[in-house]
Design a protein around this motif. Structure first.
Motif, short mmCIF file in Angstrom:
data_model
loop_
_atom_site.label_atom_id
_atom_site.label_comp_id
_atom_site.label_asym_id
_atom_site.label_seq_id
_atom_site.Cartn_x
_atom_site.Cartn_y
_atom_site.Cartn_z
N LYS A 83 5.36 40.69 41.15
CA LYS A 83 6.02 41.56 42.12
C LYS A 83 5.49 41.27 43.53
CE LYS A 83 8.24 44.43 39.18
NZ LYS A 83 7.98 43.68 37.94
N THR A 84 6.37 41.37 44.53
CA THR A 84 5.90 41.29 45.92
C THR A 84 5.14 42.58 46.23
OG1 THR A 84 7.82 42.41 46.83
CG2 THR A 84 7.98 40.02 46.57
N GLN A 87 7.50 45.50 46.53
CA GLN A 87 8.03 45.94 45.23
C GLN A 87 6.96 46.68 44.44
OE1 GLN A 87 9.06 42.03 43.86
NE2 GLN A 87 11.27 42.31 44.24
N SER A 90 6.36 50.16 45.64
CA SER A 90 7.38 51.14 45.26
C SER A 90 7.19 51.62 43.82
CB SER A 90 8.77 50.56 45.45
OG SER A 90 9.03 49.61 44.43
#
Lengths: 452, 452
Positions: A83-84, A87, A90
């Motif tokens: 995941k970045t 991301q 979140s």
């Protein structure tokens, strides 16, 4: 427990009493003017749901929002692999710290619309947080002071905001110029140069005119797909000269076949007509190159500069026709303006305009000469304080030099001394710490002397 | 952008104008009393380094601190595999939200010790955040109003805090009882029952006496390793009766071979002697079972209850001898007390004690009858406002019924109407919205009528 070196996060600040007294002077002055103009206070939580905040301030803004880690077992059922950062955030954060007061205000208006009276005139003075790179004059936590009127299209509101701005800065003794423009004029210009869809690009670029100069702005416009013909046609608008009325006349001619441009000129004229009827001392001037970066403005825009001070704008705002739309409430036009407390602080500091008297909130120190004298002083202290005067007794019986230093450090203007002699004569010695003058007087005379 | 349903995080609150006006009344009252007693304001950042906060509030506290996700690529170089939530959080979060005002104050004092004048009397009124399970009357963001004197051992400070507490609640019209005790008395009792090392356990348990009752407290003490003999010996202290002086006499006898207990009795006596000489109206009473949960108290402790209201304590505090030690500064004794703004709000609400006049901050609404009338009204509005009266003009020319509803909804007591007739006669019609009475008068008479 091991010893922790005391420090605070980068970009945040402690405020010492002197700084707080000055900040309170700024905030109280602004608040009392807001209230005189019938704006009512609201407050919103420091934390908002990230769904409220994200996507409202652009991609850069999304990154600069401080996110709050979910409580409890935040990793349970979460896969952060590949995941970045955004991301991943979140998945483990639902809340973020308020980034400005405008989006929370729009959310507030929609959420409480059935309990509010419109037009709703509100003020809000709270800190906001941005994960910006800290630098001189830019902090990660700072106060905004916002007023908005929502639910009224009248241009009288714009004029009132200009009047409030004028009154605030006049009260501070800061000489300002209030620059005004209208997004419809900018939209008209975009239409005239045949680039109506590029209005946001144009606003974003010319907003930087002061900072990066005309050439860079033109390059940015070119990079963002404006034709060179359009850029050439835009150029004359950068150099409009003359009074506001002369510029409006020129724009009016230019816009003879452009409805939105004409509407912008008309709105500015009506607004300036109101302004001319109000007791406003500051210079109010049209600046067609004033754009303001924010996307949501649709009508009047304002920006305030302090004359003779090399600090950027100290206030700004404008009209928005659909800020509440994202929260499901259409047709709620509003107009608002925001005052930056830290910028005002810096200007007052630079101009040395903080009122001298605020530096000494405590007026009298009763010295402590020991057990019996303390009781004699305590009794008098109650009377002085009951008259509304801020005063104190030194709590310990230490050397007089130390007690006098305390008075000096706190800028306390009067010291009361009462030893055996004074007790015998039922009087007190009042010392003026500035002149050094001493007099033997009664409690009632102390009150009169301090109040005068 | 898709439409976002407006909502706020669990346990947080929006404040509408009426709530804000009431909250401001509470905060301003408390602040002005703090200032009259010569306390000076400070503020600390909302975010502190987690190294400052963690380990100061117990294990439970550590979990309840809101942690802020590191900015940027927070996952880079971090391995979260097989980590507990609290370990993982420490790898991706460096900052947390303030949990109370006391630890940041201790950090502040040490960090700025060279710029401060001691004894340092400060007040601080800021929100704090706790990831507690939200429930009635318990929020995740709430305001604390703290005062502390640090750098003085005098018991006069304790007495002053009692006096300030008395003045604050008298001003609010809330009848209170101030319960006092001293940690040295509790330490003495622990010594008498031969459990001197269990003082923290004893304080934590008897702090719950009101909530869970004597039996449960004894069970908790047993579970935490107190001998049954010790618990039996502790029992009489739960039932001490009589006046403060009678109880102190009894304790004094009990402590004849216990130095710390004797010192505690002596401190309470000196403090109460000061209290008896100050103009204090509230009941101040010794309660040997008052313990306060916090570990750092070492001397006097206080707790305030509103009489006749079924709400827990509305204020509390005490003396600590070494709060700054964890940040590397020894020998800084201080004493402080904290007032909870939301609890005071709830009590004022329950007792219906909010002053009626604060509900109407705006005094006059000028109605808007159209272009020409608006200008006539605007001119008068300036004069009324210049006299310091909060007033406004309805910004749009809409139906009069709507404008009058606006005045009613905002509880505006006076409305000014000026149509063609009034303009001709150079007068205004002032309507009292409460009595319905109308009179035709001049601007100067409007000002006089509104001010009276």
């Amino acid at each position: 427990m091991s010893v922790v070196k005391p420090s605070i996060p980068k970009g945040t600040r402690d405020f010492t009493p002197l700084e707080m007294i000055r900040r309170n002077y700024i905030m109280n002055t602004i608040r009392s003017i807001f209230e005189k103009y019938a704006y009512l206070p609201i407050e919103t939580p420091s934390m908002e749901n990230l769904s409220t905040l994200m996507g409202k301030y652009g991609e850069e803004g999304d990154r600069l929002i401080f996110k709050i880690l979910n409580s409890g077992d935040f990793l349970s059922g979460v896969d952060l692999k590949n995941k970045t950062a955004i991301q991943a955030a979140s998945l483990i954060c639902e809340k973020g710290l308020r980034y400005d007061l405008t989006v929370p205000f729009a959310r507030f208006v929609v959420q409480h619309r059935n309990d509010l009276t419109f037009p709703f005139k509100r003020y809000q003075m709270q800190p906001v947080w941005r994960a910006d790179r800290p630098q001189k004059g830019r902090y990660r936590e700072f106060y905004q002071c916002d007023i908005d009127v929502i639910g009224s299209n009248s241009l009288l509101n714009e004029a009132e905001l200009i009047q409030i701005t004028d009154e605030i800065f006049s009260t501070f003794g800061i000489d300002i110029t209030i620059k005004v423009n209208n997004r419809k004029i900018l939209a008209g210009i975009a239409e005239i140069i045949s680039e109506p869809d590029k209005i946001t690009t144009i606003c974003t670029a010319i907003d930087k005119l002061d900072k990066i100069g005309k050439e860079q702005v033109c390059r940015e416009l070119e990079d963002n797909g404006l034709s060179s013909l359009a850029i050439t046609q835009l150029n004359p608008f950068f150099e409009l000269k003359g009074s506001s009325e002369e510029q409006l006349q020129l724009l009016s001619d230019t816009f003879k076949n452009c409805e939105i441009g004409k509407k912008g000129v008309e709105e500015i004229r009506s607004m300036l007509a109101y302004v001319s009827m109000l007791p406003i001392r500051s210079k109010v001037e049209l600046d067609v190159t004033l754009a303001r970066g924010l996307n949501y403005y649709t009508g009047a825009i304002f920006e305030v500069k302090a004359n003779g001070v090399s600090i950027g704008s100290i206030s700004g705002g404008g009209r928005y026709d659909d800020l509440t739309g994202i929260f499901g409430l259409k047709n709620m036009s509003g107009v608002g303006i925001s005052y930056g407390a830290e910028r005002i602080y810096d200007v007052l500091q630079e101009l040395d305009r903080f009122p001298k008297e605020i530096a000494s909130p405590v007026k009298v120190l009763f010295l402590n000469f020991g057990k019996e004298e303390e009781l004699y002083a305590l009794d008098a202290l109650q009377k002085v304080r009951a008259s509304g005067i801020s005063c104190e007794i030194y709590p310990d019986n230490v050397k007089i030099g130390k007690q006098l230093n305390y008075a000096n450090d706190k800028s306390i203007p009067f010291v009361v001394m009462a030893g055996a002699d004074e007790i015998k004569e039922h009087i007190f010695t009042l010392k003026n710490m500035c002149s050094g003058e001493q007099q033997k007087i009664s409690v009632e005379e102390i009150i009169a002397a301090v109040k005068s």
